[in-house]
Write an enzyme that holds these catalytic residues in place. Structure first.
Site, short mmCIF file in Angstrom:
data_model
loop_
_atom_site.label_atom_id
_atom_site.label_comp_id
_atom_site.label_asym_id
_atom_site.label_seq_id
_atom_site.Cartn_x
_atom_site.Cartn_y
_atom_site.Cartn_z
N ARG A 56 0.81 -1.22 0.00
CA ARG A 56 0.00 0.00 0.00
C ARG A 56 0.84 1.27 0.00
NH1 ARG A 56 -2.14 0.17 4.48
NH2 ARG A 56 -2.36 -2.00 5.15
N TYR A 108 -22.86 10.18 -12.44
CA TYR A 108 -23.78 9.95 -11.33
C TYR A 108 -23.08 9.34 -10.12
CZ TYR A 108 -24.04 5.01 -12.66
OH TYR A 108 -23.72 3.71 -12.92
N ASP A 178 -13.14 17.12 -13.27
CA ASP A 178 -13.12 15.76 -13.82
C ASP A 178 -13.00 15.91 -15.33
OD1 ASP A 178 -13.69 13.24 -14.88
OD2 ASP A 178 -15.21 12.77 -13.38
N LYS A 203 -11.15 4.79 -18.88
CA LYS A 203 -11.76 5.17 -20.15
C LYS A 203 -10.69 5.39 -21.22
CE LYS A 203 -15.26 4.94 -17.42
NZ LYS A 203 -15.85 6.11 -16.77
C1 PLP Z 1 -16.35 6.42 -15.46
C2 PLP Z 1 -16.27 7.77 -14.93
C3 PLP Z 1 -15.94 8.00 -13.60
C4 PLP Z 1 -15.73 6.87 -12.62
O1 PLP Z 1 -14.56 6.16 -12.94
P1 PLP Z 1 -14.36 4.59 -12.62
O2 PLP Z 1 -13.00 4.34 -13.13
O3 PLP Z 1 -15.45 3.86 -13.36
O4 PLP Z 1 -14.50 4.43 -11.15
C5 PLP Z 1 -15.84 9.31 -13.16
N1 PLP Z 1 -16.05 10.34 -13.99
C6 PLP Z 1 -16.37 10.15 -15.28
C7 PLP Z 1 -16.59 11.33 -16.15
C8 PLP Z 1 -16.49 8.87 -15.79
O5 PLP Z 1 -16.82 8.69 -17.08
#
Ligand code: PLP
Length: 383
Positions: A56, A108, A178, A203
């Site tokens: 960790r 969400y 984000d 992503k």
């Molecule tokens: C998918 C996503 C998240 C969350 O990310 P994970 O890797 O699925 O936990 C947060 N913000 C956006 C814009 C996303 O598309």
């Protein structure tokens, strides 16, 4: 782990542009016989008396990925098990009884984190429209953090990050952006004044729909240190294999994104004049009310995501999705393969989108094949 191990790549040439940095940063120093890629270190424990003594504490593979992501966004990167693990750790930066301003169009899962913290009495949430900087800043008076997503899911809202970050700073609040949809190749929120950037590297950065991983990139060391401590104490650490694959994905981000974005622009244009489509959301599309802001904040392009309303019923929209043969009906985004989904299936999104809104993650297939699939399924389902 010894960060200086990657310093050679980081400091090689400050003139290099982002697509070059994405390929070069985070490699082991070029010593005779050194591997080209940081090897995967699979170990839960280490011989004592070093920075990393336990799994960790750190991992050489995280450091390599963090070096690259930090160089791309111009800050200090901290990686986590997923994008939402990053969001949870950042939410914990808000002091007890503090206040977060949240733009109403956000992933969400992020809204869930803050709303559940509010329900437990941990903090207060003020929600404001994502594209209304004035309302957002009015709500930021006395707040500790402003959280915006830009380009925002699933309506592709572009926030005026420079105005929001400057206004939040004047009011004593930090700004978190984000930037998952934009990636560091289309927007560098720290340069625009933000304090922390969030990426779901699950992503576009990893890019192959085969892992989950998240990253925060911080302007201030104090924030980065807090996030490292949170990761250590709460345990939402990235897997060693995931970190390796995310960095491998990052190497090809520029070419994947260029290709997918060119197709997204083309598909957005064609969908906008399709008889069975009522609205198309793609930042910078001519006629888009946020056209000017999109060009100003995202001068290099708007990415590979778009959404559109089918001009029909929910049943017709489901029939359209069922008839697609090339595009896959699935959630998530940013992989090499194109995905599409009806977003109101998620109760979390049903309040902010219409029932026939489809979100399309454009992959790197041939755009004519993608169009034939979309057009054919729309005509078959809606007549
Ligand atoms: C998918 C996503 C998240 C969350 O990310 P994970 O890797 O699925 O936990 C947060 N913000 C956006 C814009 C996303 O598309």
């Amino acid at each position: 782990m010894d960060e200086s191990r990657y310093a050679a790549a980081l400091t090689l040439d400050p003139e290099w542009l982002a697509d070059t940095v994405a390929v070069q940063a985070g490699r082991p120093a070029r010593l005779p016989g050194a591997p080209m890629n940081e090897p995967i270190t699979l170990s839960s424990t280490y011989v004592h008396d070093a920075n990393i003594e336990y799994g960790r504490d750190g991992n050489a593979g995280w450091s390599a990925l963090e070096t690259a992501l930090g160089a791309l966004d111009g800050g200090r990167a901290v990686t986590f098990a997923s994008g939402l693990a990053v969001a949870s750790a950042i939410a914990d930066l808000v002091p007890a009884d503090g206040t977060v301003v949240l733009s109403s169009v956000t992933y969400y899962g992020v809204r869930n984190i803050f709303e559940r913290m509010e329900a437990r009495g941990r903090l207060h949430v003020r929600k404001t429209p994502a594209d209304d900087s004035a309302a957002l800043l009015a709500a930021a008076d006395g707040a500790d953090m402003v959280w915006v997503e830009s380009i925002a899911n699933p309506l592709m809202v572009v926030a005026d990050v420079p105005a929001i970050a400057a206004g939040a700073r004047e009011r004593g609040a930090i700004t978190v952006v984000d930037a998952t949809f934009a990636t560091p190749l289309r927007q560098r929120p720290l340069d625009l004044g933000a304090d922390i950037v969030v990426h779901s590297a699950t992503k576009l950065i990893a890019g192959h729909s085969d892992l989950l991983l998240g990253a925060a990139v911080c302007r201030a060391d104090t924030h980065a240190d807090s996030l490292v401590a949170h990761r250590h104490d709460h345990g939402a650490i990235p897997g060693a294999l995931e970190a390796f694959l995310a960095l491998r994905g990052l190497r090809t981000l520029a070419v994947r994104l260029d290709r997918a974005e060119a197709s997204a622009v083309e598909l957005a244009r064609r969908l906008a004049s399709h008889p069975h489509v009522s609205t198309v959301n793609y930042p910078g599309l001519p006629g888009d009310p946020q056209h000017e802001r999109a060009l100003r904040v995202l001068p290099n392009g708007s990415g590979s995501m778009l959404s559109f309303d089918v001009a029909g019923t929910v049943e017709q929209t489901e029939a359209f999705l069922a008839r697609l043969r090339l595009l896959t009906h699935a959630t998530s985004l940013g992989g090499v393969e194109s995905l599409i989904e009806r977003r109101a299936r998620y109760t979390g999104d049903a309040s902010i989108v219409g029932p026939t809104l489809c979100r399309l993650s454009v992959g790197i297939e041939n755009v004519e094949d993608l169009w034939a699939d979309l057009d054919g399924a729309l005509l078959a389902a809606l007549g």
